[in-house]
Enzyme design. Structure first.
Site, PDB file in Angstrom:
ATOM      1  N   ASP A   1      45.087  41.366  29.018  1.00 48.07           N
ATOM      2  CA  ASP A   1      43.821  39.833  28.407  1.00 48.07           C
ATOM      3  C   ASP A   1      44.155  38.944  29.306  1.00 48.07           C
ATOM      4  O   ASP A   1      45.148  39.344  29.459  1.00 48.07           O
ATOM      5  CB  ASP A   1      43.532  39.669  27.314  1.00 48.07           C
ATOM      6  CG  ASP A   1      43.155  40.852  25.763  1.00 48.07           C
ATOM      7  OD1 ASP A   1      42.401  41.961  26.461  1.00 48.07           O
ATOM      8  OD2 ASP A   1      43.647  41.317  24.697  1.00 48.07           O
TER       9      ASP A   1
ATOM     10  N   HIS B   1      45.969  32.057  30.467  1.00 46.57           N
ATOM     11  CA  HIS B   1      46.340  30.443  29.802  1.00 46.57           C
ATOM     12  C   HIS B   1      46.837  30.478  28.475  1.00 46.57           C
ATOM     13  O   HIS B   1      47.145  29.598  27.538  1.00 46.57           O
ATOM     14  CB  HIS B   1      44.933  30.345  29.328  1.00 46.57           C
ATOM     15  CG  HIS B   1      43.812  30.543  30.164  1.00 46.57           C
ATOM     16  ND1 HIS B   1      42.701  31.584  30.591  1.00 46.57           N
ATOM     17  CD2 HIS B   1      42.766  29.045  30.390  1.00 46.57           C
ATOM     18  CE1 HIS B   1      42.089  30.845  31.489  1.00 46.57           C
ATOM     19  NE2 HIS B   1      41.822  29.789  31.283  1.00 46.57           N
TER      20      HIS B   1
ATOM     21  N   GLU C   1      46.455  27.923  36.932  1.00 44.44           N
ATOM     22  CA  GLU C   1      46.179  27.162  35.692  1.00 44.44           C
ATOM     23  C   GLU C   1      46.575  26.675  35.230  1.00 44.44           C
ATOM     24  O   GLU C   1      46.278  25.545  35.339  1.00 44.44           O
ATOM     25  CB  GLU C   1      46.018  28.482  34.002  1.00 44.44           C
ATOM     26  CG  GLU C   1      45.364  29.435  33.652  1.00 44.44           C
ATOM     27  CD  GLU C   1      43.798  28.550  33.421  1.00 44.44           C
ATOM     28  OE1 GLU C   1      44.104  27.598  32.604  1.00 44.44           O
ATOM     29  OE2 GLU C   1      42.481  28.506  34.519  1.00 44.44           O
TER      30      GLU C   1
ATOM     31  N   HIS D   1      41.153  24.084  40.275  1.00 46.37           N
ATOM     32  CA  HIS D   1      41.307  25.277  40.478  1.00 46.37           C
ATOM     33  C   HIS D   1      40.035  25.399  42.235  1.00 46.37           C
ATOM     34  O   HIS D   1      40.766  25.968  43.285  1.00 46.37           O
ATOM     35  CB  HIS D   1      39.754  25.736  39.508  1.00 46.37           C
ATOM     36  CG  HIS D   1      40.753  26.272  38.603  1.00 46.37           C
ATOM     37  ND1 HIS D   1      41.315  26.723  38.457  1.00 46.37           N
ATOM     38  CD2 HIS D   1      40.639  26.588  37.402  1.00 46.37           C
ATOM     39  CE1 HIS D   1      42.528  27.545  37.213  1.00 46.37           C
ATOM     40  NE2 HIS D   1      41.588  26.774  36.583  1.00 46.37           N
TER      41      HIS D   1
ATOM     42  N   TYR E   1      44.413  35.038  41.068  1.00 41.84           N
ATOM     43  CA  TYR E   1      43.915  35.168  39.526  1.00 41.84           C
ATOM     44  C   TYR E   1      44.675  35.966  38.525  1.00 41.84           C
ATOM     45  O   TYR E   1      43.711  36.428  37.651  1.00 41.84           O
ATOM     46  CB  TYR E   1      42.819  33.799  39.227  1.00 41.84           C
ATOM     47  CG  TYR E   1      42.219  33.199  37.491  1.00 41.84           C
ATOM     48  CD1 TYR E   1      42.470  31.775  37.820  1.00 41.84           C
ATOM     49  CD2 TYR E   1      41.803  34.480  36.624  1.00 41.84           C
ATOM     50  CE1 TYR E   1      42.586  31.351  36.994  1.00 41.84           C
ATOM     51  CE2 TYR E   1      41.495  32.981  35.697  1.00 41.84           C
ATOM     52  CZ  TYR E   1      41.731  31.796  35.723  1.00 41.84           C
ATOM     53  OH  TYR E   1      41.807  31.188  34.555  1.00 41.84           O
TER      54      TYR E   1
ATOM     55  N   HIS F   1      40.777  19.385  35.393  1.00 37.91           N
ATOM     56  CA  HIS F   1      41.222  20.812  35.233  1.00 37.91           C
ATOM     57  C   HIS F   1      40.031  21.551  36.041  1.00 37.91           C
ATOM     58  O   HIS F   1      40.850  22.480  37.619  1.00 37.91           O
ATOM     59  CB  HIS F   1      41.402  21.130  34.097  1.00 37.91           C
ATOM     60  CG  HIS F   1      41.775  22.496  33.325  1.00 37.91           C
ATOM     61  ND1 HIS F   1      42.476  22.916  33.349  1.00 37.91           N
ATOM     62  CD2 HIS F   1      40.978  24.047  34.474  1.00 37.91           C
ATOM     63  CE1 HIS F   1      43.130  24.727  34.014  1.00 37.91           C
ATOM     64  NE2 HIS F   1      41.911  25.052  33.859  1.00 37.91           N
ATOM     65  N   GLU F   2      39.314  21.332  36.265  1.00 40.23           N
ATOM     66  CA  GLU F   2      38.165  22.080  36.958  1.00 40.23           C
ATOM     67  C   GLU F   2      37.639  22.238  38.298  1.00 40.23           C
ATOM     68  O   GLU F   2      38.113  23.400  39.049  1.00 40.23           O
ATOM     69  CB  GLU F   2      36.750  22.354  36.382  1.00 40.23           C
ATOM     70  CG  GLU F   2      35.924  22.755  34.805  1.00 40.23           C
ATOM     71  CD  GLU F   2      37.065  23.833  34.975  1.00 40.23           C
ATOM     72  OE1 GLU F   2      37.498  24.126  35.998  1.00 40.23           O
ATOM     73  OE2 GLU F   2      37.773  25.003  33.597  1.00 40.23           O
TER      74      GLU F   2
END
Lengths: 369, 124
Positions: free
Chosen positions: A262, A268, A190, A170, A181, A166-167
């Site tokens: 938020d 997410h 995401e 990005h 983002y 996942h990271e």
């Protein structure tokens, strides 16, 4: 609950895969030196997937990993503790990061013909033991950073291969579609990271779409938490239900889309919607998810297909906008599926149907191509 | 789902340890001070929330001194954050005064970091 992510037998297999992928990249490079566009056009007429985009022969497809240790400070990069080719250390976080970077590199190269995060062999750097009881992992634009977790809610973040994938994804997005983002483009950013994270795990385990858990971050929660993972791609909203954490808040379709300031506009949360579209299409298509649905998603994000089309066999496709909405991305995936697998392909049909199921496209809407 | 529901869920996440905060009312009584910190983002996408209510005058003065040292007038972060980084929302409520700030993790240093750490400690 922590476990070794890449067992020895898989490491051996990955080494073989790496050798095979380098041969594949070299042979793809030779193809491109001949008459790639004609080959693409012919394969498209035959209803076969176009060959993988080729890493150029001059690119070095070898891995170059460096793992550093921040020693529970927030100072980056920290001290180097393991470099490419060095033996395993006695620190599981270091070894998990090292192996996870390798597994992600293997997926990008073998499934998509992409040489590392930037497509040009970018060395893969990571820092472990970041911060004090730090409950997170992130891509800082140049390296991956992993916290140890607080031990109460979270274990160390290297323990999940899907989170490592996942990271790094990005980073791939940063070098390709550069999805902003925030809001829907942020949720797509995401979601693509979750897609790659799931595919890295499935690729390393040799799992087919119908055998996969479709969970992101399995094993990150401690035994005290009532939950199996951070997210479920196939059933968003079901990954955890805990007295302290509450219930997994991800929506499974557009009817549940969350409007909030938020989390950069709920990136997410709303990622659950495109996540489910991917998982549904991949399961419908069967086989290894990175070969069909995965290639389509990667093509839509990378714009590789749109850039390569100059053969007159298909109308040129626009590159995905960095502020793409769910609908624009859905259309881009259908266009990619048609270009890669053919107009009336099972891939295009399954992907179009999945976007209808999650409420992004409507049944009667003629698909943009 | 609405913002309010999202906020309510955030509130649920907060209930760990001896809670000094009172749910359902954000107002601080006369002479008192209430500070809330919520954190969103992160790869896990969880939204924990910490809160402290201070009523003793000497405590209020001590907290206010830290609050006043924070750069409340710094420019707000632009659209589009950094992947998987935390964003903190800090609110200070007094009977006649209310302020809030959204602070990205990368900017959480100096007095902001001290304030967030102190609120977290106090709400344990």
């Amino acid at each position: 609950m922590a476990h070794s992510i890449v067992p020895p037998y898989l490491l051996a297999r990955l080494a073989e895969a790496d050798a095979a992928s380098m041969q594949r990249a070299a042979s793809a490079a030779r193809r491109s030196l001949r008459s790639e566009p004609a080959v693409r056009a012919e394969r498209r007429r035959e209803g076969l997937a176009a060959p993988l985009p080729a890493a150029s022969a001059s690119q070095n497809a070898a891995l170059k990993r460096t793992i550093a240790d921040a020693a529970n400070t927030e100072l980056l990069p920290g001290l180097v503790v393991r470099s490419e080719g060095a033996p395993a250390t006695d620190d599981p976080a270091v070894n998990e990061a090292y192996d996870g970077l390798g597994a992600t590199h293997a997926l990008l190269l073998t499934a998509f013909g992409r040489n590392s995060v930037d497509g040009r062999g970018l060395p893969l750097d990571a820092t472990v033991h970041y911060g004090d009881d730090y409950d997170n992992a992130f891509w800082d634009g140049a390296r991956m950073v992993f916290g140890d977790g607080d031990g109460e809610v979270f274990n160390r973040f290297t323990a999940s291969l899907s989170v490592i994938g996942h990271e790094l994804a990005h980073g791939v997005t940063q070098y390709t579609a550069a999805l902003v983002y925030a809001g829907q483009s942020g949720a797509l950013n995401e979601s693509f990271s979750d897609v790659i994270g799931a595919l890295v795990e499935q690729h390393a385990r040799g799992q087919r779409a119908n055998e996969a858990s479709w969970l992101i971050g399995e094993g990150l929660f401690t035994a005290q938490v009532e939950g199996t993972a951070l997210r479920s791609m196939v059933e968003p909203g079901t990954a955890y239900d805990d007295d302290v954490l509450g219930r997994d808040p991800q929506p499974a379709d557009m009817a549940g889309y969350v409007q909030t300031r938020d989390d950069n506009g709920g990136v997410h949360l709303n990622s659950g919607i495109p996540n489910r579209a991917f998982a549904l299409a991949a399961i419908e298509l069967g086989g290894f998810a990175w070969e069909r649905a995965g290639r389509v998603w990667y093509d839509a994000i990378s714009g590789d297909g749109a850039r390569d089309e100059g053969d007159g066999a298909a109308p040129p496709r626009a590159r995905l906008s960095s502020t793409a909405t769910f609908l624009e991305f859905a259309d881009a995936t259908v266009a990619s599926a048609r270009a890669l697998f053919g107009e009336g392909s099972a891939e295009a049909a399954a992907i179009a149907a999945a976007w209808v199921t999650v409420g992004v496209r409507s049944d009667d809407r003629p698909a943009a191509g | 789902m609405t913002d309010q529901q999202q906020d309510d869920r955030d509130g649920d996440v907060a209930d760990r340890g001896p809670a000094l905060h009172e749910r359902g009312s954000d107002a601080a009584p006369r002479g008192a001070l209430r500070i809330t910190v919520s954190r969103t983002g992160g790869v896990a996408g969880l939204a924990p929330h910490w809160s402290v209510m201070v009523t003793e005058e000497k405590d209020v003065d001590s907290w206010l001194s830290l609050v006043e040292s924070c750069p409340w007038d710094a420019p707000a972060p632009g659209i589009g954050g950094e992947p998987d980084r935390f964003v903190y929302t800090i609110r200070v409520l007094q009977p006649d005064h209310e302020r809030d700030a959204r602070v990205p993790e990368r900017a959480l240093d100096g007095p902001w970091a001290d304030l967030v750490a102190r609120v977290k400690d106090a709400s344990r």
